[in-house]
Design an enzyme around this catalytic site. Structure first.
Site, mmCIF file in Angstrom:
data_model
loop_
_atom_site.group_PDB
_atom_site.id
_atom_site.type_symbol
_atom_site.label_atom_id
_atom_site.label_comp_id
_atom_site.label_asym_id
_atom_site.label_seq_id
_atom_site.Cartn_x
_atom_site.Cartn_y
_atom_site.Cartn_z
ATOM 1 N N LYS A 262 0.833 -1.205 0.000
ATOM 2 C CA LYS A 262 0.000 0.000 0.000
ATOM 3 C C LYS A 262 0.865 1.252 0.000
ATOM 4 O O LYS A 262 2.006 1.204 0.473
ATOM 5 C CB LYS A 262 -0.862 0.028 1.272
ATOM 6 C CG LYS A 262 -2.001 -0.954 1.292
ATOM 7 C CD LYS A 262 -2.823 -0.803 2.560
ATOM 8 C CE LYS A 262 -3.965 -1.793 2.604
ATOM 9 N NZ LYS A 262 -4.968 -1.623 1.550
ATOM 10 N N ARG A 336 -10.379 -11.447 1.852
ATOM 11 C CA ARG A 336 -11.245 -12.481 1.280
ATOM 12 C C ARG A 336 -10.564 -13.853 1.307
ATOM 13 O O ARG A 336 -11.242 -14.880 1.384
ATOM 14 C CB ARG A 336 -11.682 -12.075 -0.138
ATOM 15 C CG ARG A 336 -10.541 -11.917 -1.092
ATOM 16 C CD ARG A 336 -10.910 -11.096 -2.322
ATOM 17 N NE ARG A 336 -10.929 -9.660 -2.050
ATOM 18 C CZ ARG A 336 -11.186 -8.729 -2.963
ATOM 19 N NH1 ARG A 336 -11.481 -9.074 -4.200
ATOM 20 N NH2 ARG A 336 -11.167 -7.461 -2.649
#
Ligand code: BES
Ligand code: ZN
Ligand code: ZN
Length: 482
Positions: A262, A336
């Site tokens: 990120k 996920r």
């Protein structure tokens, strides 16, 4: 903070500040309030706060007039926010003893609960690691019962349990990731479970390997901190329902993104990536005390998502516990992956209904902002139950689509599924990925990435973790009587 119930005439209540809620169009019951309303200084609009010193004819040192807006729009959720805002206002002025006169006609359990929730949530501060400056704290909050009110004590107890559970989740999320490792989360869960009479079990890497949790292990492999899988179980004393509710929470203790790293700006906020797991643990804490009639089990995969020489790479293929293979196209879509294995495990444990809670996508914030959580589901009846609970608790959600053809977004040439789709509809493709692992089990997914964290405080809540949606999860279990 001590919670008290007083049954004395209002003029005799001696505290540092007494909160009086006033509706638009009403005169106010104290002499001072009437004068201020007449002069136009006080409008009674929602969350307007006016402090009066040495009010005429009253034993209290101060009165805080708290604008409640229009009477017909005032629900317990609004009262909770109003009391939260009032307590935060008074606390910042070093007031230590507070009372609130309950509103005639708005009596009973839910109103008492809401007022106490507001007070306990409003008095929370993220100052654990501050060593300088004066730390203010509220010592007591008293509900002043109007004659004829009943169930106040019961409501006050419920409100304290709920808000303390939410504060427990907030405090956990606010912890820095050097302290809040996957192991530390597991230890906190075990301590909480032991204190409230719940069963707990922790898996380490070895058990994960045995269970075939390849997606969870893939995310974990880049970090020096070993992963944990937390299970907390509540069983009712008379089990007459077949329902077994599974609460699954994303427990990424820090999300650097992995090799798909990120940007630096704002990355410190990624300590909040276990907010779903914290909410689930907070809910279990309250469930243990409120004792609903159904079985509830919490599952929290805890892991740190880091870049390193042993981190998984974009393009790696992992085999999930369900047997499905996944191409990890972007290592930052790690939530996920770990939830895929947690959902499969919850199903294997016999959960008849599953609700997962996760700070899953930035895209949900693009879609809904910070006001509402995104709700995705494969089951209309469970969706209605969750939405009813969320409305009653003032923790707003919005039903998002999950049509079959969104699945095309996740096609991979090399594995059964890719872990990311195209740029648009990111919250839906993430939910679509999870749906594959919920399979036929009735399931609701709550994407809380936009609502778990406040960059700036609100009148009723300080900045940092919000603890959402602890109360909705608790009410979902508590109201499930068939
Ligand atoms: N933890 C993030 C989502 C997130 C973003 C939570 C902002 C709270 C605030 C999640 O793991 C993530 O990185 N998601 C990516 C998915 C993308 C790579 C498909 C995102 O939303 O950008
Ligand atoms: Zn991520
Ligand atoms: Zn994440």
């Amino acid at each position: 903070m001590q919670i008290l119930v007083e049954r004395k005439p209002i003029g005799e209540i001696r505290v540092e500040a007494l909160i009086l809620a006033i509706f638009e169009g009403e005169k106010g019951f104290s002499l001072d309030a009437a004068e201020l309303i007449d002069s136009g200084e006080v409008t009674c609009r929602p969350l307007e706060l006016t402090l009066i010193h040495n009010p005429k004819g009253m034993a209290t040192i101060r009165v805080l007039l708290a604008g409640a807006g229009r009477s017909e729009q005032f629900e317990p959720a609004q009262l909770s926010k109003l009391i939260g805002a009032a307590v935060r206002y008074l606390k910042s002025r070093s007031v230590k003893t507070i009372a609130f006169e309950m509103i005639a006609g708005r009596d009973g359990r839910d109103w008492a609960s809401a007022a106490v929730e507001g007070a306990v949530l409003g008095s929370f501060e993220p100052d654990r690691y501050k060593t300088s400056g004066d730390k203010k704290s509220v010592e007591s909050f008293a509900l002043v019962a109007v004659e004829g009110m009943n169930e106040i004590e019961e409501g006050a107890t419920r409100g304290r349990i709920l808000a303390e559970a939410q504060n427990f989740a907030r405090a956990m999320v606010n912890e820095p990731s050097n302290i809040k490792t996957p192991r530390a989360v597991a230890e906190a869960a075990v301590r909480m479970a032991a204190k409230y009479g719940l069963e707990s079990e922790i898996f380490g890497r070895e058990e994960m390997v045995q269970l075939g949790m390849g997606a969870l292990l893939g995310v974990a492999q880049g970090s020096a901190e070993p992963p944990t899988f937390v299970i907390v179980r509540y069983s009712p004393s008379f089990e007459h329902s077949q329902v077994h509710l599974g609460l699954v929470g994303k427990g990424v203790t820090f999300d650097a993104g992995g090799i798909s790293i990120k940007p630096a700006y704002g990355m410190q906020k990624m300590k909040n990536d276990m907010a779903g797991g914290a909410a689930v643990l907070g809910a279990m804490r309250a469930i243990a005390q409120l004792k609903p009639e159904i079985r509830v089990t919490a599952f929290i995969p805890c892991v740190e998502n880091m870049p390193s020489g042993c981190a998984q790479r974009p393009g790696d293929i992992v085999t999930t516990m369900s047997g499905k293979t996944v191409e990890v196209v972007n290592t930052d879509a790690e939530g996920r992956l770990i939830l895929a294995d947690a959902l499969a495990y919850a199903r294997k444990q016999g959960c008849t209904h599953i609700v997962d809670v996760a700070t899953l996508t930035d895209a949900i914030t693009v879609a809904l902002g910070h006001q509402r959580m995104g709700l995705f589901t494969n089951h209309d009846e469970l969706r209605e139950r969750v939405l009813r609970a969320s409305e009653a608790e003032g923790e707003r959600m919005w039903h998002m689509p999950l049509d079959e053809d969104y699945k095309e977004y996740l096609s991979s040439s090399f594995a059964d599924l890719a872990n990311v789709g195209p740029r648009f509809g990111g919250a839906v493709s993430a939910a679509c990925f999870l749906k594959e692992f919920a399979a036929e089990t009735p399931w609701v997914h709550l994407d809380i990435a936009g609502s778990a964290w406040l960059d700036d405080g609100r009148p009723h809540l300080c900045k940092g973790a919000t603890g959402l949606p602890v109360k909705t999860l608790v009410r979902l279990a508590a109201d499930w009587t068939d």
